[in-house]
Design an enzyme around this catalytic site. Structure first.
Site, PDB file in Angstrom:
ATOM      1  N   GLU A 182      37.962  40.812   2.027  1.00 47.12           N
ATOM      2  CA  GLU A 182      39.301  40.713   2.608  1.00 47.12           C
ATOM      3  C   GLU A 182      39.455  39.511   3.539  1.00 47.12           C
ATOM      4  O   GLU A 182      39.883  39.625   4.681  1.00 47.12           O
ATOM      5  CB  GLU A 182      39.662  42.007   3.355  1.00 47.12           C
ATOM      6  CG  GLU A 182      41.168  42.178   3.477  1.00 47.12           C
ATOM      7  CD  GLU A 182      41.581  43.523   4.079  1.00 47.12           C
ATOM      8  OE1 GLU A 182      42.565  43.512   4.817  1.00 47.12           O
ATOM      9  OE2 GLU A 182      40.939  44.540   3.823  1.00 47.12           O
ATOM     10  N   HIS A 202      50.251  52.545   8.892  1.00 47.69           N
ATOM     11  CA  HIS A 202      49.187  52.948   9.825  1.00 47.69           C
ATOM     12  C   HIS A 202      49.755  53.176  11.224  1.00 47.69           C
ATOM     13  O   HIS A 202      49.317  54.087  11.945  1.00 47.69           O
ATOM     14  CB  HIS A 202      48.090  51.871   9.884  1.00 47.69           C
ATOM     15  CG  HIS A 202      47.191  51.873   8.692  1.00 47.69           C
ATOM     16  ND1 HIS A 202      46.282  50.863   8.442  1.00 47.69           N
ATOM     17  CD2 HIS A 202      47.039  52.758   7.675  1.00 47.69           C
ATOM     18  CE1 HIS A 202      45.623  51.132   7.325  1.00 47.69           C
ATOM     19  NE2 HIS A 202      46.064  52.272   6.840  1.00 47.69           N
ATOM     20  N   HIS A 218      48.927  59.944   4.697  1.00 49.57           N
ATOM     21  CA  HIS A 218      48.765  58.502   4.519  1.00 49.57           C
ATOM     22  C   HIS A 218      49.732  57.907   3.484  1.00 49.57           C
ATOM     23  O   HIS A 218      50.414  56.921   3.757  1.00 49.57           O
ATOM     24  CB  HIS A 218      47.311  58.184   4.136  1.00 49.57           C
ATOM     25  CG  HIS A 218      47.078  56.744   3.822  1.00 49.57           C
ATOM     26  ND1 HIS A 218      47.139  55.749   4.777  1.00 49.57           N
ATOM     27  CD2 HIS A 218      46.811  56.118   2.654  1.00 49.57           C
ATOM     28  CE1 HIS A 218      46.909  54.573   4.206  1.00 49.57           C
ATOM     29  NE2 HIS A 218      46.702  54.773   2.928  1.00 49.57           N
ATOM     30  N   GLU A 270      50.769  54.793  -3.629  1.00 45.75           N
ATOM     31  CA  GLU A 270      49.806  53.699  -3.845  1.00 45.75           C
ATOM     32  C   GLU A 270      49.902  53.154  -5.269  1.00 45.75           C
ATOM     33  O   GLU A 270      49.619  51.992  -5.515  1.00 45.75           O
ATOM     34  CB  GLU A 270      48.379  54.173  -3.555  1.00 45.75           C
ATOM     35  CG  GLU A 270      48.129  54.580  -2.106  1.00 45.75           C
ATOM     36  CD  GLU A 270      47.852  53.405  -1.163  1.00 45.75           C
ATOM     37  OE1 GLU A 270      47.928  52.237  -1.602  1.00 45.75           O
ATOM     38  OE2 GLU A 270      47.560  53.662   0.016  1.00 45.75           O
ATOM     39  N   LYS A 309      43.652  46.748  -8.720  1.00 46.53           N
ATOM     40  CA  LYS A 309      42.800  46.680  -7.528  1.00 46.53           C
ATOM     41  C   LYS A 309      41.485  45.970  -7.832  1.00 46.53           C
ATOM     42  O   LYS A 309      41.006  45.158  -7.039  1.00 46.53           O
ATOM     43  CB  LYS A 309      42.531  48.070  -6.966  1.00 46.53           C
ATOM     44  CG  LYS A 309      41.685  47.998  -5.695  1.00 46.53           C
ATOM     45  CD  LYS A 309      41.912  49.116  -4.733  1.00 46.53           C
ATOM     46  CE  LYS A 309      41.209  48.822  -3.414  1.00 46.53           C
ATOM     47  NZ  LYS A 309      41.311  49.943  -2.466  1.00 46.53           N
ATOM     48  N   ASN A 334      47.387  45.596   1.386  1.00 46.18           N
ATOM     49  CA  ASN A 334      47.893  46.282   2.582  1.00 46.18           C
ATOM     50  C   ASN A 334      49.420  46.334   2.631  1.00 46.18           C
ATOM     51  O   ASN A 334      49.984  46.683   3.674  1.00 46.18           O
ATOM     52  CB  ASN A 334      47.370  45.579   3.846  1.00 46.18           C
ATOM     53  CG  ASN A 334      45.868  45.726   3.971  1.00 46.18           C
ATOM     54  OD1 ASN A 334      45.318  46.792   3.721  1.00 46.18           O
ATOM     55  ND2 ASN A 334      45.190  44.647   4.324  1.00 46.18           N
ATOM     56  N   LYS A 362      35.578  49.652   0.631  1.00 44.21           N
ATOM     57  CA  LYS A 362      35.939  49.744   2.050  1.00 44.21           C
ATOM     58  C   LYS A 362      35.688  51.175   2.528  1.00 44.21           C
ATOM     59  O   LYS A 362      36.187  52.124   1.926  1.00 44.21           O
ATOM     60  CB  LYS A 362      37.414  49.376   2.261  1.00 44.21           C
ATOM     61  CG  LYS A 362      37.633  47.880   2.365  1.00 44.21           C
ATOM     62  CD  LYS A 362      39.080  47.516   2.275  1.00 44.21           C
ATOM     63  CE  LYS A 362      39.816  47.698   3.574  1.00 44.21           C
ATOM     64  NZ  LYS A 362      41.148  47.044   3.535  1.00 44.21           N
ATOM     65  N   HIS A 401      51.066  48.980   4.623  1.00 39.54           N
ATOM     66  CA  HIS A 401      50.059  49.655   5.440  1.00 39.54           C
ATOM     67  C   HIS A 401      50.149  49.317   6.925  1.00 39.54           C
ATOM     68  O   HIS A 401      49.756  50.130   7.755  1.00 39.54           O
ATOM     69  CB  HIS A 401      48.652  49.328   4.921  1.00 39.54           C
ATOM     70  CG  HIS A 401      48.302  50.075   3.670  1.00 39.54           C
ATOM     71  ND1 HIS A 401      49.035  49.948   2.501  1.00 39.54           N
ATOM     72  CD2 HIS A 401      47.318  50.967   3.390  1.00 39.54           C
ATOM     73  CE1 HIS A 401      48.488  50.723   1.571  1.00 39.54           C
ATOM     74  NE2 HIS A 401      47.457  51.349   2.084  1.00 39.54           N
ATOM     75  N   ARG A 408      19.716  52.143   6.334  1.00 38.94           N
ATOM     76  CA  ARG A 408      20.254  50.778   6.151  1.00 38.94           C
ATOM     77  C   ARG A 408      20.891  50.574   4.785  1.00 38.94           C
ATOM     78  O   ARG A 408      20.933  49.466   4.260  1.00 38.94           O
ATOM     79  CB  ARG A 408      19.173  49.713   6.386  1.00 38.94           C
ATOM     80  CG  ARG A 408      18.651  49.707   7.807  1.00 38.94           C
ATOM     81  CD  ARG A 408      17.902  48.441   8.143  1.00 38.94           C
ATOM     82  NE  ARG A 408      17.501  48.463   9.535  1.00 38.94           N
ATOM     83  CZ  ARG A 408      16.380  49.011   9.978  1.00 38.94           C
ATOM     84  NH1 ARG A 408      15.545  49.593   9.126  1.00 38.94           N
ATOM     85  NH2 ARG A 408      16.086  48.995  11.259  1.00 38.94           N
ATOM     86  N   ARG A 413      42.896  39.771  -0.799  1.00 39.78           N
ATOM     87  CA  ARG A 413      42.767  41.230  -0.774  1.00 39.78           C
ATOM     88  C   ARG A 413      43.726  41.860   0.239  1.00 39.78           C
ATOM     89  O   ARG A 413      44.110  43.014   0.097  1.00 39.78           O
ATOM     90  CB  ARG A 413      41.321  41.639  -0.478  1.00 39.78           C
ATOM     91  CG  ARG A 413      41.124  43.151  -0.563  1.00 39.78           C
ATOM     92  CD  ARG A 413      39.668  43.550  -0.590  1.00 39.78           C
ATOM     93  NE  ARG A 413      39.547  45.006  -0.603  1.00 39.78           N
ATOM     94  CZ  ARG A 413      38.413  45.668  -0.796  1.00 39.78           C
ATOM     95  NH1 ARG A 413      37.299  44.997  -1.022  1.00 39.78           N
ATOM     96  NH2 ARG A 413      38.380  46.977  -0.776  1.00 39.78           N
TER      97      ARG A 413
END
Length: 374
Positions: A242, A257, A272, A191, A232, A250, A149, A253, A127, A246
C-alpha cells in the site's frame, strides 16, 4: 463436490503467490487442500461463537480428521470489539501452548474480524507462521481475506496495529454465506459494489442489473465474488504494501472508519460494510461538491445502495452522530493521513477513482456539516 464447481483466482506475488478457491463445499475439502500445500502440518483453528454454533467448526474438524491433520481450536466472542490485544494474546498463547511450530499453520475460520486478528497472530507468533484464510462472510470473501493485511483496533482508531502477512491459500466456501443474516450479506455487498466504483464501471453496471440474483444465491453470486477477488488480486499484485495504487481499495473507508469510530464500533448501530456504503456515497457526493464528478454519478451510487437496502447517508445511522468537528478528528486519526494532510479516494465518475492528497480539512469539515443535515 467436484472441483469443476470451484473458481480459482491467483494472487501473483512471485514466490509468495497463492490461490483463492471460490465455490461450495470447500470447508469439506479443507483437509485435502491444506495437505496439498502443507504436507503433515498441524493446525490451530481460530473461530467465533456464532460460527461454532452454525456448525462450520464441526465441518472443518471432520474435514481435517479425514486427512489425519491434528488441530486445536480457539473460539472467541463475535464482533468488532474482539479485535483487541486480549484476544490476540489468547490466540498467540493457545498456539504456543499447543506446541505448534513455524511450519505448522493457523486457520482463520470466520469473517473479517477473525481473519484480521488470526492473520496478525500468525504473523507474529514464532516470527511468522503459515496462515490459511477460510472466510465465511461475503465481506471477508471479497475483501479482507485477500491481500495479507492483518491487525487489531486501537482505542484511538481502527486497524492501527498490525502487519502484512499473506496467507498460503484462501478457501472461500460460498455455501457458508447461506447462514448469514440478510444484514450481514448486504454489508458485504458494499465491498462488492466498491470494486465497480473504483475502476470497473462495467462491473458496477452489471451489478445494477444482477444484484437480486447475487443476493438470492444464483450463479451471479459466485461470479460477483470471483470478479471482486480478481479486482483485488490485481491491485495487491501491483502494490502489496500500500505505497501507491492499493490505497484505491480504501474508497469509502476514510469516511466509513470515522463513522465506525464515532459509533464506538457498536455493531447494533453500524457494521463495517454499512460504514463503507455510507462512506462511498459521501466520497461521490464530496467529489461532486469539489466539481470533480457529476452530481448524477453521486445520485446513481446512492440509488443503487438504497435499492439493495444499504444505508447511504449519515441520517441512516440510528442513535445520532457527533458534530462535524468530532467526525473530522476521527478522520485525521486514520492511516490515510500523511504528514497531517488529508488523503481521500475521490472520483471523476463511476469507475474513475483516484488518490487525492492534500485535501483541505476545511473543505471536509464544511462537507460533513452539510451532510449531517441531509
Amino acid at each position: 463436490m467436484s472441483a469443476h464447481n470451484v473458481v480459482t483466482v491467483e494472487v501473483g506475488l512471485g514466490e509468495r503467490s497463492y490461490d483463492i478457491l471460490i465455490g461450495p463445499g470447500l470447508i469439506e475439502r479443507a483437509g485435502e487442500e491444506i495437505a496439498k500445500r502443507l504436507p503433515k502440518a498441524r493446525v490451530a483453528i481460530v473461530t467465533d461463537e456464532h460460527l461454532a454454533a452454525a456448525g462450520h467448526l464441526d465441518r472443518l474438524r471432520m474435514a481435517l480428521d479425514k486427512t489425519s491433520t491434528a488441530s486445536t481450536t480457539t473460539v472467541l466472542a463475535p464482533g468488532e470489539k474482539t479485535k483487541n490485544f486480549d484476544a490476540l494474546q489468547q490466540v498467540v498463547d493457545d498456539v504456543i501452548a499447543a506446541r505448534l511450530e513455524r511450519g505448522d499453520a493457523v486457520i482463520a475460520l470466520g469473517g473479517g474480524v477473525i481473519g484480521d486478528l488470526t492473520g496478525f497472530a500468525a504473523g507474529i507468533v514464532r516470527r511468522g507462521m503459515n496462515f490459511i484464510q477460510m472466510p465465511t462472510s461475503l465481506l471477508s470473501q471479497v475483501d479482507s481475506s485477500v491481500g495479507g493485511k492483518t491487525g487489531i483496533n486501537s482505542p484511538r482508531g481502527k486497524n492501527l496495529i498490525g502487519v502484512f502477512h499473506q496467507p498460503k491459500v484462501v478457501l472461500a466456501d460460498t455455501g457458508a454465506l447461506d447462514t448469514l443474516s440478510p444484514r450481514e450479506f448486504r454489508a458485504g455487498y458494499a465491498e462488492v459494489a466498491k470494486y465497480g466504483l473504483i475502476d470497473r464501471p462495467d462491473f458496477f453496471a452489471w451489478l445494477e442489473n444482477n444484484w437480486q440474483e447475487v443476493f438470492s444465491g444464483g450463479p451471479a453470486r459466485a461470479e460477483a465474488i470471483a470478479q471482486s477477488c480478481r479486482a483485488k488480486a490485481d491491485v495487491v499484485a501491483r502494490d502489496e504494501f500500500e505505497t501507491g495504487d492499493r490505497a484505491l481499495l480504501n474508497l469509502g473507508h476514510t469516511f466509513g472508519h470515522a463513522l465506525e469510530g464515532a459509533t464506538g464500533y457498536d455493531s447494533t448501530r453500524l457494521v463495517h460494510g454499512e460504514g463503507v456504503a455510507i462512506g462511498m456515497a459521501l466520497a461521490y457526493r464530496f467529489s461532486a461538491r469539489l466539481n470533480l464528478a457529476s452530481p448524477d454519478d453521486a445520485s446513481r451510487v446512492e440509488a443503487h445502495l438504497k435499492a439493495v437496502g444499504l444505508p447511504w447517508r449519515l441520517s441512516d445511522i440510528p442513535g445520532g452522530l457527533p458534530d462535524a468537528e468530532t467526525l473530522l478528528n476521527f478522520i485525521t486519526q486514520d492511516k490515510k493521513v500523511s504528514r497531517g494532510a488529508l488523503t481521500f479516494i475521490l472520483t471523476r465518475g463511476i469507475g474513475q477513482s483516484f488518490i487525492a492528497k492534500d485535501v483541505p480539512a476545511s473543505e471536509v469539515l464544511a462537507f460533513l456539516d452539510l451532510s449531517l443535515k441531509r
